[in-house]
Enzyme design. Structure first.
Site, PDB file in Angstrom:
ATOM      1  N   GLY A 123       1.887   2.888  -2.845  1.00  0.00           N
ATOM      2  CA  GLY A 123       1.761   3.689  -4.061  1.00  0.00           C
ATOM      3  C   GLY A 123       1.328   5.121  -3.787  1.00  0.00           C
ATOM      4  N   ARG A 169      -3.485   9.343  -9.354  1.00  0.00           N
ATOM      5  CA  ARG A 169      -4.657   9.418 -10.242  1.00  0.00           C
ATOM      6  C   ARG A 169      -5.964   9.621  -9.464  1.00  0.00           C
ATOM      7  NH1 ARG A 169      -4.175   4.115 -13.646  1.00  0.00           N
ATOM      8  NH2 ARG A 169      -6.290   4.751 -14.277  1.00  0.00           N
ATOM      9  N   LYS A 197      -5.069   6.436  -1.151  1.00  0.00           N
ATOM     10  CA  LYS A 197      -5.875   5.668  -2.092  1.00  0.00           C
ATOM     11  C   LYS A 197      -6.577   4.483  -1.446  1.00  0.00           C
ATOM     12  CE  LYS A 197      -3.728   3.077  -5.149  1.00  0.00           C
ATOM     13  NZ  LYS A 197      -3.048   2.601  -6.375  1.00  0.00           N
ATOM     14  N   ASN A 241     -48.579   7.879  19.532  1.00  0.00           N
ATOM     15  CA  ASN A 241     -48.807   8.447  18.205  1.00  0.00           C
ATOM     16  C   ASN A 241     -48.335   9.890  18.208  1.00  0.00           C
ATOM     17  OD1 ASN A 241     -49.931   9.545  15.811  1.00  0.00           O
ATOM     18  ND2 ASN A 241     -51.521   7.972  15.803  1.00  0.00           N
ATOM     19  N   ASN A 266     -34.544  19.443  21.113  1.00  0.00           N
ATOM     20  CA  ASN A 266     -33.589  18.703  21.950  1.00  0.00           C
ATOM     21  C   ASN A 266     -32.286  19.439  22.194  1.00  0.00           C
ATOM     22  OD1 ASN A 266     -33.250  18.250  19.105  1.00  0.00           O
ATOM     23  ND2 ASN A 266     -31.785  16.634  19.557  1.00  0.00           N
ATOM     24  N   ALA A 295       0.841  -1.210   0.000  1.00  0.00           N
ATOM     25  CA  ALA A 295       0.000   0.000   0.000  1.00  0.00           C
ATOM     26  C   ALA A 295       0.869   1.250   0.000  1.00  0.00           C
ATOM     27  CB  ALA A 295      -0.924   0.001   1.208  1.00  0.00           C
ATOM     28  N   ASP A 316      -5.058  -1.856  -2.861  1.00  0.00           N
ATOM     29  CA  ASP A 316      -6.010  -1.291  -3.808  1.00  0.00           C
ATOM     30  C   ASP A 316      -6.718  -2.366  -4.627  1.00  0.00           C
ATOM     31  OD1 ASP A 316      -3.897  -2.072  -5.390  1.00  0.00           O
ATOM     32  OD2 ASP A 316      -3.534  -0.103  -6.277  1.00  0.00           O
ATOM     33  N   ASN A 371      -1.640 -11.759 -14.870  1.00  0.00           N
ATOM     34  CA  ASN A 371      -1.122 -11.824 -13.511  1.00  0.00           C
ATOM     35  C   ASN A 371      -1.770 -10.733 -12.670  1.00  0.00           C
ATOM     36  OD1 ASN A 371       0.443 -11.878 -11.163  1.00  0.00           O
ATOM     37  ND2 ASN A 371       2.148 -10.779 -12.125  1.00  0.00           N
ATOM     38  N   LYS A 429     -33.378  10.747  15.170  1.00  0.00           N
ATOM     39  CA  LYS A 429     -31.984  10.648  15.588  1.00  0.00           C
ATOM     40  C   LYS A 429     -31.912  10.236  17.051  1.00  0.00           C
ATOM     41  CE  LYS A 429     -29.692  13.688  17.450  1.00  0.00           C
ATOM     42  NZ  LYS A 429     -29.112  13.971  18.816  1.00  0.00           N
TER      43      LYS A 429
END
Length: 448
Positions: A12, A16, A23, A362, A371, A10, A104, A172, A336
């Site tokens: 790299g 891009r 990445k 209800n 809140n 990892a 990746d 590969n 929430k």
């Protein structure tokens, strides 16, 4: 059973991706790619996991530290062979089999890893096993040349391949299984006399072959070893993961009305006889019990939905939401950190935050729990069987007792006793004929 160590590359640059985020930490289904891979790797119970990092390594360290994963730095990116060599010290006392994976390439399954290891342990004792695949477009992948569809006669990078070798469609993936006793000995022999002037990991296969030791390969589907180097490739891998997950969910007994419009998180749990209407988004942490219905255009995250409950359409359930059996949350309702008891309802245009809603209660349209006072969050308690009229504001902290009724349009700032009626609104007055006179007066003003 031989022990297993896993080395994940990892290091790299990921240029891009054009991102400040490393990445391999870009998410698939709400989970960083690297953590997808580590979860699969954990299923085979490795003795060691080593991640090779380079640029932005502090981000990787923060992501894997809670998992007890060791990070080793590759200061210069001189190729995949050089990257694996950085793990030599970390594995100095290890005697077993080493799996080499890529951060990746996130969707490799534990079963595929086990197949690689099983092939490595076959009677013919190959020094290395390569994971091959046959993509629709072989493009610039390195090629695997085989005479018997089992062992490797030659491996070559695309840049160095002949026209005939480039016509081979067995590619590969870069993933390999190698005996630890062979790995670093073979890596020490790898040079960089190639078109990219890099130290290629696959070259160990040819160095072993020069000594009469023949490596092997197994195959997998191209989608499983799809790599991510750009935002477009990230989207393609996400699409593949989502399609596979939708199929799993439907196979397990859920109905997806328009499957391609339902978006799952990596940990979404879906029960049997669940119905999912179009355009639903699940963020992480959602569990749906059996017979749940989620209606169209709903967004759920961090929510637990009880058996037979109904959500939406156009509902938003945020983290901490718990819906009891046969509870109902209707259109344009946001919830929430709130628990709704069995059979409780909030059918329209409501916000419930930091609340407990009792069984069978209800909550009418337009009701909100107030809140937050600008500094702290406060709780609202609504008792079992209570009825909260439309367009009410419940100013927390406040308790509405079991069976109580809150009149529509009330602003409730004090507790309401069980079975009581609370009315908190201005007194209505009526002036007969006033409206007619008003219109006459204003019409005259407009003409003047």
């Amino acid at each position: 059973m031989r022990q297993v160590a896993i080395v994940i590359l990892a290091a790299g640059q990921g240029t891009r991706m054009k991102s400040d985020l490393h990445k391999v930490l870009h998410p698939i289904a709400g989970r960083p790619m690297l953590l997808h891979l580590l979860a699969s790797a954990a299923e085979i119970s490795p003795a060691h996991i080593v991640v090779i990092a380079g640029a932005q390594r502090e981000q990787i360290e923060a992501a894997v530290e809670p998992l007890g994963v060791q990070v080793v730095v590759q200061a210069e990116q001189l190729g995949t062979g050089h990257a694996v060599l950085q793990a030599q010290e970390a594995l100095a006392d290890f005697d077993g089999d080493v799996l080499i994976l890529y951060g990746d390439v996130p969707l490799v399954r534990a079963g595929t890893m086990e197949r690689m290891l099983e092939r490595l342990r076959d009677k013919d004792a190959p020094p290395a096993v390569v994971l091959g695949f046959r993509p629709a477009d072989p493009a610039a992948y390195g090629r695997i040349v085989s005479d018997d569809n089992r062992t490797i006669a030659k491996m070559v990078e695309f840049k160095d391949a002949t026209p005939a070798e480039r016509r081979v469609n067995l590619c590969n993936s870069g993933l390999m299984a190698v005996k630890s006793s062979d790995l670093f000995t073979l890596l020490a022999q790898v040079g960089n006399d190639n078109a990219a002037a890099e130290y290629y990991l696959p070259d160990i296969v040819m160095h072993a072959l020069d000594r009469g030791r023949v490596s092997a390969f197994i195959e997998t589907a191209a989608a499983e070893v799809a790599g991510v180097n750009s935002r477009a490739e990230l989207a393609a891998v996400e699409a593949y993961w989502q399609a596979a997950r939708r199929t799993e969910v439907m196979t397990s007994g859920a109905t997806l009305i328009v499957p391609e419009t339902v978006w799952f998180a990596w940990d979404t749990q879906v029960g049997r006889d669940v119905v999912l209407e179009p355009n639903i988004y699940f963020g992480p942490g959602v569990t749906l019990a059996d017979k749940v219905t989620i209606r169209a255009f709903s967004h759920l995250e961090g929510a637990t939905i009880g058996k037979g409950a109904e959500v939406g359409p156009f509902a938003r359930l945020r983290p901490g939401t718990v819906l009891g059996e046969k509870a109902k949350v209707g259109n344009f309702v946001e919830i929430k950190k709130t628990t709704m008891g069995p059979g409780a309802k909030a059918n329209h245009l409501t916000y419930l935050g930091d609340a407990n809603v009792g069984a069978g209660a209800n909550v009418g349209a337009g009701t909100i729990t107030c809140n937050y006072d600008g500094f702290f969050k406060h709780k609202t308690e609504i008792g079992a069987g209570a009825f909260v009229g439309s367009n009410s504001a419940l100013v927390a902290p406040v308790t509405i007792g079991a069976g109580a009724i809150v009149a529509a349009g009330s602003v409730i700032t004090a507790d309401v006793a069980p079975d009581a009626l609370a009315v908190a609104r201005g007194k209505q007055e009526s002036k007969p004929g006033w409206a007619r006179g008003f219109r006459t007066m204003m019409g005259a003003r407009k003409k003047s």
